[in-house]
Design a protein around this motif. Structure first.
Motif, short mmCIF file in Angstrom:
data_model
loop_
_atom_site.label_atom_id
_atom_site.label_comp_id
_atom_site.label_asym_id
_atom_site.label_seq_id
_atom_site.Cartn_x
_atom_site.Cartn_y
_atom_site.Cartn_z
N GLU A 10 12.94 -37.45 48.41
CA GLU A 10 13.36 -38.17 47.21
C GLU A 10 13.82 -37.20 46.13
OE1 GLU A 10 10.21 -41.88 47.89
OE2 GLU A 10 9.83 -40.32 46.39
N CYS A 11 13.11 -36.09 46.01
CA CYS A 11 13.48 -35.08 45.01
C CYS A 11 14.85 -34.49 45.32
CB CYS A 11 12.41 -34.01 44.96
SG CYS A 11 12.60 -32.85 43.59
N GLU A 12 15.12 -34.25 46.60
CA GLU A 12 16.41 -33.68 46.98
C GLU A 12 17.56 -34.66 46.72
OE1 GLU A 12 17.24 -30.62 47.83
OE2 GLU A 12 15.15 -30.14 47.35
N ARG A 13 17.28 -35.95 46.86
CA ARG A 13 18.32 -36.95 46.56
C ARG A 13 18.68 -36.97 45.08
NH1 ARG A 13 16.84 -42.68 49.05
NH2 ARG A 13 18.89 -43.13 48.14
N LEU A 14 17.70 -36.73 44.22
CA LEU A 14 17.95 -36.77 42.78
C LEU A 14 18.46 -35.44 42.23
CD1 LEU A 14 14.83 -38.74 41.46
CD2 LEU A 14 17.12 -39.63 41.92
N ARG A 15 18.12 -34.34 42.88
CA ARG A 15 18.39 -33.02 42.32
C ARG A 15 19.85 -32.80 41.91
NH1 ARG A 15 15.06 -28.95 42.58
NH2 ARG A 15 13.94 -29.83 44.35
N PRO A 16 20.86 -33.21 42.71
CA PRO A 16 22.25 -32.95 42.30
C PRO A 16 22.67 -33.66 41.03
CG PRO A 16 22.11 -33.49 44.64
CD PRO A 16 20.80 -33.83 44.05
N PHE A 17 21.94 -34.69 40.62
CA PHE A 17 22.37 -35.52 39.48
C PHE A 17 21.53 -35.27 38.23
CE2 PHE A 17 22.69 -38.07 43.47
CZ PHE A 17 24.04 -37.84 43.68
N LEU A 18 20.54 -34.38 38.31
CA LEU A 18 19.70 -34.10 37.16
C LEU A 18 20.43 -33.19 36.18
CD1 LEU A 18 16.28 -33.53 38.97
CD2 LEU A 18 16.95 -35.50 37.59
N PRO A 19 20.17 -33.31 34.87
CA PRO A 19 20.82 -32.43 33.89
C PRO A 19 20.54 -30.97 34.18
CG PRO A 19 19.70 -34.26 32.81
CD PRO A 19 19.30 -34.31 34.25
N VAL A 20 21.52 -30.13 33.89
CA VAL A 20 21.43 -28.69 34.16
C VAL A 20 21.34 -27.95 32.84
CG1 VAL A 20 22.54 -26.72 35.24
CG2 VAL A 20 22.74 -28.97 36.29
N SER A 21 20.46 -26.97 32.76
CA SER A 21 20.29 -26.18 31.55
C SER A 21 21.49 -25.26 31.34
CB SER A 21 19.01 -25.35 31.64
OG SER A 21 18.92 -24.47 30.55
N ASN A 22 21.82 -25.03 30.06
CA ASN A 22 22.89 -24.07 29.75
C ASN A 22 22.37 -22.65 29.63
OD1 ASN A 22 21.55 -24.03 27.30
ND2 ASN A 22 23.04 -25.38 26.30
N ARG A 23 21.05 -22.46 29.82
CA ARG A 23 20.41 -21.14 29.88
C ARG A 23 20.51 -20.35 28.57
NH1 ARG A 23 19.00 -20.05 35.04
NH2 ARG A 23 20.01 -21.28 36.69
N ARG A 24 20.73 -21.01 27.47
CA ARG A 24 20.83 -20.29 26.20
C ARG A 24 19.52 -20.28 25.42
NH1 ARG A 24 26.09 -22.68 23.30
NH2 ARG A 24 25.46 -24.55 24.44
N CYS A 25 18.59 -21.13 25.80
CA CYS A 25 17.36 -21.24 25.03
C CYS A 25 16.13 -21.24 25.94
CB CYS A 25 17.36 -22.50 24.16
SG CYS A 25 18.67 -22.52 22.93
N GLY A 26 16.13 -20.40 26.95
CA GLY A 26 14.96 -20.32 27.81
C GLY A 26 15.03 -21.30 28.96
N ARG A 27 13.96 -21.33 29.72
CA ARG A 27 13.90 -22.18 30.91
C ARG A 27 13.25 -23.52 30.60
NH1 ARG A 27 11.85 -18.03 35.69
NH2 ARG A 27 13.61 -16.56 35.55
N TRP A 28 13.64 -24.51 31.38
CA TRP A 28 12.99 -25.82 31.28
C TRP A 28 11.73 -25.82 32.11
CZ3 TRP A 28 17.55 -29.62 32.59
CH2 TRP A 28 18.56 -29.47 31.64
N ARG A 29 10.84 -26.72 31.76
CA ARG A 29 9.74 -27.02 32.67
C ARG A 29 10.32 -27.77 33.87
NH1 ARG A 29 4.39 -26.76 32.79
NH2 ARG A 29 4.42 -25.86 30.70
N ASP A 30 9.76 -27.52 35.04
CA ASP A 30 10.31 -28.04 36.29
C ASP A 30 10.56 -29.54 36.23
OD1 ASP A 30 10.96 -27.85 39.15
OD2 ASP A 30 9.12 -29.00 39.41
N HIS A 31 11.78 -29.96 36.58
CA HIS A 31 12.13 -31.38 36.55
C HIS A 31 11.17 -32.22 37.38
CE1 HIS A 31 15.58 -31.71 34.07
NE2 HIS A 31 16.41 -31.03 34.83
#
Length: 310
Positions: A10-31
């Motif tokens: 299920e996670c792999e099905r959603l992964r391509p459509f999740l928002p992507v960080s622009n990497r300018r302000c650190g890392r996100w907590r894991d989706h």
């Protein structure tokens, strides 16, 4: 993996459509960790502050759910999963439409009457939404979900909200609308149908027109039938007793009775079963969210789980 969490598939099905960080302000907590926390709250109805520690800071989980409800991310994920199902021929386009009353908890009251100001995100939320403006259309989204923007009202059931939806023939929601509890079903009929928008995998316009539609007597009026005829949607809606009596009193001037397919109408229970499955999520069966757009996001997240696991 805990009970109710996303599986690897299920996670792999959603992964391509999740928002992507622009990497300018650190890392996100894991989706995945945050989504599991959101789904845990949707399923159990627990207060945000009481989320188990394995999901990370409760504030991060809450803020991501609130922002994804505001900027349409939950709706986007649902549309993408629906598109995959449609491309595989797994959607039954003989749909049904209905609504359900949701009792609002006392904690759902008390939202500010003025539109909320754009927050200043911190930490993970700042990194996630750097350069984005999900709050620009928030006032318009609030207006969509009911009078006063919060979808709360007084009906025979008390302090309530109403969830209007359409469901395919496999008991899965296609579109969702939130209104105050006293709002009549027929007033949202057109809005519910026009919100059906199943994307195509590859070129082509989204599909918006079902093969047929079934609804109960709450939708048996002239404007609803005229709208369906104009769009060329075959439909089965029983005639109200008073409407039938008025037509018969007019004699030949009353016109012909509307067509009614009894066998097709038996399949209308699919929307009732979809409502029942949605309300397995306690945060949908009872509304705890103050904001209407957040509750709509909660219901959409519950619908997304149904599509992933059907």
């Amino acid at each position: 993996m805990g009970r109710g969490d996303l599986t690897d598939a299920e996670c792999e099905r959603l992964r391509p459509f999740l928002p992507v960080s622009n990497r300018r302000c650190g890392r996100w907590r894991d989706h995945r960790q945050v989504i599991d926390g959101i789904l845990h709250r949707v399923r159990t109805g627990v207060q945000w502050r009481d989320l188990p520690e394995r999901f990370g800071p409760w504030k991060t989980v809450y803020e991501r759910h609130r922002l994804w409800s505001a900027d349409g991310t939950w709706e986007h994920l649902l549309q993408q999963v629906q598109a995959e199902a449609d491309s595989a021929g797994e959607i039954d386009w003989d749909i049904s439409v209905d609504s359900t009353i949701v009792r609002a908890h006392q904690h759902a009251a008390g939202a500010r009457t003025e539109p909320p100001s754009a927050p200043v995100p911190k930490g993970d939320a700042a990194a996630e939404h750097q350069g984005e403006t999900p709050w620009q259309s928030l006032v318009a989204r609030l207006a969509e979900v009911g009078a006063g923007g919060e979808g709360l009202g007084r009906s025979r059931g008390g302090f309530t909200t109403k969830l209007h939806l359409s469901a395919d023939g496999r008991c899965r929601p296609l579109s969702l609308i939130v209104t105050p509890g006293q709002r009549a079903d027929c007033t949202q009929f057109k809005t519910v149908l026009e919100k059906i928008r199943v994307l195509r995998i590859g070129p082509g316009r989204p599909r918006k027109k079902p093969d047929s539609l079934a609804a109960d007597k709450a939708y048996s009026n002239g404007p609803c039938r005229e709208y369906l005829r104009r769009r060329g949607i075959p439909h089965t809606i029983p005639e109200k007793t008073d409407s039938q009596a008025a037509r018969l009193r007019k004699g030949s001037r009353g016109g012909r009775p509307p067509a009614f397919d009894e066998e097709r109408y038996k399949k209308r229970n699919t929307v009732e079963r979809a409502i029942n499955r949605l309300k397995h999520a306690r945060a949908v069966a009872t509304r705890y969210d103050k904001r209407g757009y957040v509750f709509l996001g909660t219901a959409t997240a519950a619908a997304l789980v149904l599509w992933l696991r059907t």
